[in-house]
Every structure is written in structure tokens, then in C-alpha cells.
Design a protein around this motif. Structure first.
Motif, PDB file in Angstrom:
ATOM      1  N   THR A  96       0.838  -1.194   0.000  1.00  0.00           N
ATOM      2  CA  THR A  96       0.000   0.000   0.000  1.00  0.00           C
ATOM      3  C   THR A  96       0.873   1.243   0.000  1.00  0.00           C
ATOM      4  O   THR A  96       1.863   1.308   0.734  1.00  0.00           O
ATOM      5  CB  THR A  96      -0.930   0.006   1.227  1.00  0.00           C
ATOM      6  N   ARG A  97       0.489   2.206  -0.816  1.00  0.00           N
ATOM      7  CA  ARG A  97       1.231   3.471  -0.890  1.00  0.00           C
ATOM      8  C   ARG A  97       0.259   4.641  -0.843  1.00  0.00           C
ATOM      9  O   ARG A  97      -0.749   4.653  -1.538  1.00  0.00           O
ATOM     10  CB  ARG A  97       2.031   3.557  -2.182  1.00  0.00           C
ATOM     11  N   LEU A  98       0.631   5.619  -0.031  1.00  0.00           N
ATOM     12  CA  LEU A  98      -0.057   6.901  -0.003  1.00  0.00           C
ATOM     13  C   LEU A  98       0.909   7.919  -0.583  1.00  0.00           C
ATOM     14  O   LEU A  98       2.016   8.090  -0.071  1.00  0.00           O
ATOM     15  CB  LEU A  98      -0.416   7.291   1.434  1.00  0.00           C
ATOM     16  N   CYS A 139       2.368  12.584   5.958  1.00  0.00           N
ATOM     17  CA  CYS A 139       2.741  11.173   5.756  1.00  0.00           C
ATOM     18  C   CYS A 139       3.461  10.606   6.978  1.00  0.00           C
ATOM     19  O   CYS A 139       3.293   9.436   7.315  1.00  0.00           O
ATOM     20  CB  CYS A 139       3.601  11.034   4.504  1.00  0.00           C
ATOM     21  N   HIS A 140       4.244  11.434   7.647  1.00  0.00           N
ATOM     22  CA  HIS A 140       4.916  10.995   8.877  1.00  0.00           C
ATOM     23  C   HIS A 140       3.883  10.666   9.962  1.00  0.00           C
ATOM     24  O   HIS A 140       4.014   9.655  10.663  1.00  0.00           O
ATOM     25  CB  HIS A 140       5.885  12.080   9.350  1.00  0.00           C
ATOM     26  N   LEU A 141       2.860  11.495  10.098  1.00  0.00           N
ATOM     27  CA  LEU A 141       1.801  11.234  11.080  1.00  0.00           C
ATOM     28  C   LEU A 141       1.049   9.949  10.762  1.00  0.00           C
ATOM     29  O   LEU A 141       0.754   9.151  11.656  1.00  0.00           O
ATOM     30  CB  LEU A 141       0.828  12.417  11.141  1.00  0.00           C
ATOM     31  N   VAL A 142       0.726   9.738   9.491  1.00  0.00           N
ATOM     32  CA  VAL A 142       0.023   8.510   9.086  1.00  0.00           C
ATOM     33  C   VAL A 142       0.871   7.290   9.426  1.00  0.00           C
ATOM     34  O   VAL A 142       0.386   6.315  10.013  1.00  0.00           O
ATOM     35  CB  VAL A 142      -0.344   8.534   7.589  1.00  0.00           C
ATOM     36  N   SER A 143       2.160   7.326   9.084  1.00  0.00           N
ATOM     37  CA  SER A 143       3.015   6.165   9.365  1.00  0.00           C
ATOM     38  C   SER A 143       3.144   5.944  10.868  1.00  0.00           C
ATOM     39  O   SER A 143       3.183   4.798  11.328  1.00  0.00           O
ATOM     40  CB  SER A 143       4.390   6.307   8.709  1.00  0.00           C
ATOM     41  N   ALA A 186       5.888  17.175  -1.467  1.00  0.00           N
ATOM     42  CA  ALA A 186       5.785  15.794  -1.957  1.00  0.00           C
ATOM     43  C   ALA A 186       6.210  14.823  -0.861  1.00  0.00           C
ATOM     44  O   ALA A 186       7.245  15.010  -0.232  1.00  0.00           O
ATOM     45  CB  ALA A 186       6.665  15.593  -3.190  1.00  0.00           C
ATOM     46  N   ALA A 187       5.396  13.804  -0.654  1.00  0.00           N
ATOM     47  CA  ALA A 187       5.712  12.828   0.386  1.00  0.00           C
ATOM     48  C   ALA A 187       4.984  11.518   0.104  1.00  0.00           C
ATOM     49  O   ALA A 187       4.051  11.481  -0.707  1.00  0.00           O
ATOM     50  CB  ALA A 187       5.310  13.369   1.752  1.00  0.00           C
ATOM     51  N   GLU A 188       5.427  10.477   0.808  1.00  0.00           N
ATOM     52  CA  GLU A 188       4.784   9.170   0.678  1.00  0.00           C
ATOM     53  C   GLU A 188       4.798   8.431   2.000  1.00  0.00           C
ATOM     54  O   GLU A 188       5.683   8.627   2.820  1.00  0.00           O
ATOM     55  CB  GLU A 188       5.503   8.307  -0.365  1.00  0.00           C
ATOM     56  N   THR A 189       3.794   7.597   2.157  1.00  0.00           N
ATOM     57  CA  THR A 189       3.783   6.580   3.204  1.00  0.00           C
ATOM     58  C   THR A 189       3.743   5.254   2.465  1.00  0.00           C
ATOM     59  O   THR A 189       2.930   5.068   1.565  1.00  0.00           O
ATOM     60  CB  THR A 189       2.554   6.714   4.118  1.00  0.00           C
ATOM     61  N   THR A 190       4.637   4.348   2.840  1.00  0.00           N
ATOM     62  CA  THR A 190       4.727   3.044   2.183  1.00  0.00           C
ATOM     63  C   THR A 190       4.518   1.960   3.224  1.00  0.00           C
ATOM     64  O   THR A 190       5.143   1.980   4.281  1.00  0.00           O
ATOM     65  CB  THR A 190       6.101   2.878   1.505  1.00  0.00           C
ATOM     66  N   ILE A 191       3.634   1.017   2.919  1.00  0.00           N
ATOM     67  CA  ILE A 191       3.359  -0.121   3.791  1.00  0.00           C
ATOM     68  C   ILE A 191       3.705  -1.381   3.017  1.00  0.00           C
ATOM     69  O   ILE A 191       3.028  -1.745   2.055  1.00  0.00           O
ATOM     70  CB  ILE A 191       1.879  -0.143   4.252  1.00  0.00           C
ATOM     71  N   VAL A 193      -8.094  -1.005   4.397  1.00  0.00           N
ATOM     72  CA  VAL A 193      -9.099  -0.218   5.115  1.00  0.00           C
ATOM     73  C   VAL A 193      -8.508   0.413   6.378  1.00  0.00           C
ATOM     74  O   VAL A 193      -8.874   1.530   6.745  1.00  0.00           O
ATOM     75  CB  VAL A 193     -10.321  -1.112   5.396  1.00  0.00           C
ATOM     76  N   ALA A 194      -7.558  -0.246   7.024  1.00  0.00           N
ATOM     77  CA  ALA A 194      -6.895   0.328   8.201  1.00  0.00           C
ATOM     78  C   ALA A 194      -6.062   1.542   7.799  1.00  0.00           C
ATOM     79  O   ALA A 194      -6.027   2.550   8.504  1.00  0.00           O
ATOM     80  CB  ALA A 194      -6.018  -0.718   8.892  1.00  0.00           C
ATOM     81  N   VAL A 195      -5.395   1.440   6.673  1.00  0.00           N
ATOM     82  CA  VAL A 195      -4.603   2.565   6.174  1.00  0.00           C
ATOM     83  C   VAL A 195      -5.530   3.723   5.821  1.00  0.00           C
ATOM     84  O   VAL A 195      -5.293   4.879   6.220  1.00  0.00           O
ATOM     85  CB  VAL A 195      -3.749   2.155   4.953  1.00  0.00           C
TER      86      VAL A 195
END
Length: 132
Positions: free
Chosen positions: A44-46, A61-65, A87-92, A100-102
Motif C-alpha cells: 500500500t502506498r499513499l 505522511c509521517h503522522l500517518v506512518s 511531496a511525500a509518501e507513506t509506504t506499507i 481499510v486500516a490505512v
């Protein structure tokens, strides 16, 4: 090119087109775009793209991770997030973490961090229309 994801690039271009159209219409404010997807491997990527300003994509993205690491501590090594203002990303990287949790964490952070919308708006950028 091989391995280059197209959507984040398109998002970067589009946020600046939308901002220019809004400025031309006498409207100010940050513009940002979030893209959340899960690929065929279950990763999963945001991706967050913006115009800088008050909304900081990297902080978001830091808060989400951080929330995901707290909720799934055994998978913390597979969760990363950050970037810079525009520009940023969260990677799972753990397919066991439900999409759905993400999504829930993204919406929770968005409710706290994002300014309240001023109402629906249509912006034309060339032949495209953006609904905000």
C-alpha cells in the motif's frame, strides 16, 4: 521508464495547474492531492503532492506512518512515511495490514490536520475539470 510510477508525477503537475487556475480566478490557498493505492502484491502506498504553503505533505505522511506503527507494532519495520512540504509518501510493505486500516488512519489525520473546505468548487485546467 521502467519502474517509474506515473500517478505521483501526474499529481505533481495537476496540483500546480489547479493552483494557477484558482489564482487566476482570484482564489488563494494551498492545493494538495492524495493518492492511496494497493498493488497486486498487497503493498500500500499513499502519495501526497501539494504546492507547499501551510499544508506540509511530509508531516502528513509521517503522522500517518506513526499511527500505523502504533496500531501494527509487529509490522513497524515495514511502514515508513515522510517527505518534504510539497511531496511525500507513506509506504506499507506488509500485505497483512488491511487497506481499510490505512484508509482509516489517512482520514483520521486528514480530519485533524486539513482546513475545512470552503465548499464544492469546479476548476478548469485546460481541457480538464477538477472538483474540489
Amino acid at each position: 521508464g521502467e519502474g517509474i510510477r506515473l500517478l505521483p508525477y501526474i499529481g505533481s503537475v495537476k496540483v500546480h495547474q489547479i493552483r494557477a487556475a484558482r489564482l487566476a480566478a482570484g482564489k488563494a490557498g494551498d492545493v494538495f492531492l492524495m493518492m492511496l493505492n494497493r498493488d497486486s502484491r498487497g503493498l500500500t502506498r499513499l502519495s501526497v503532492r501539494g504546492t507547499g504553503g501551510a499544508f506540509h505533505a511530509g508531516r502528513f505522511c509521517h503522522l500517518v506512518s506513526g499511527l500505523l506503527k502504533a496500531e501494527f507494532p509487529s509490522s513497524g519495520h515495514a511502514i515508513s512515511g515522510g517527505g518534504h512540504a510539497a511531496a511525500a509518501e507513506t509506504t506499507i510493505l506488509d500485505p497483512a495490514i488491511p487497506f481499510v486500516a490505512v484508509l482509516r488512519e489517512v482520514l483520521e489525520i486528514a480530519a485533524k490536520e486539513l482546513p475545512a473546505p470552503s465548499g464544492p468548487e469546479t476548476v478548469r485546467t485546460g481541457n480538464d475539470r477538477a472538483f474540489i
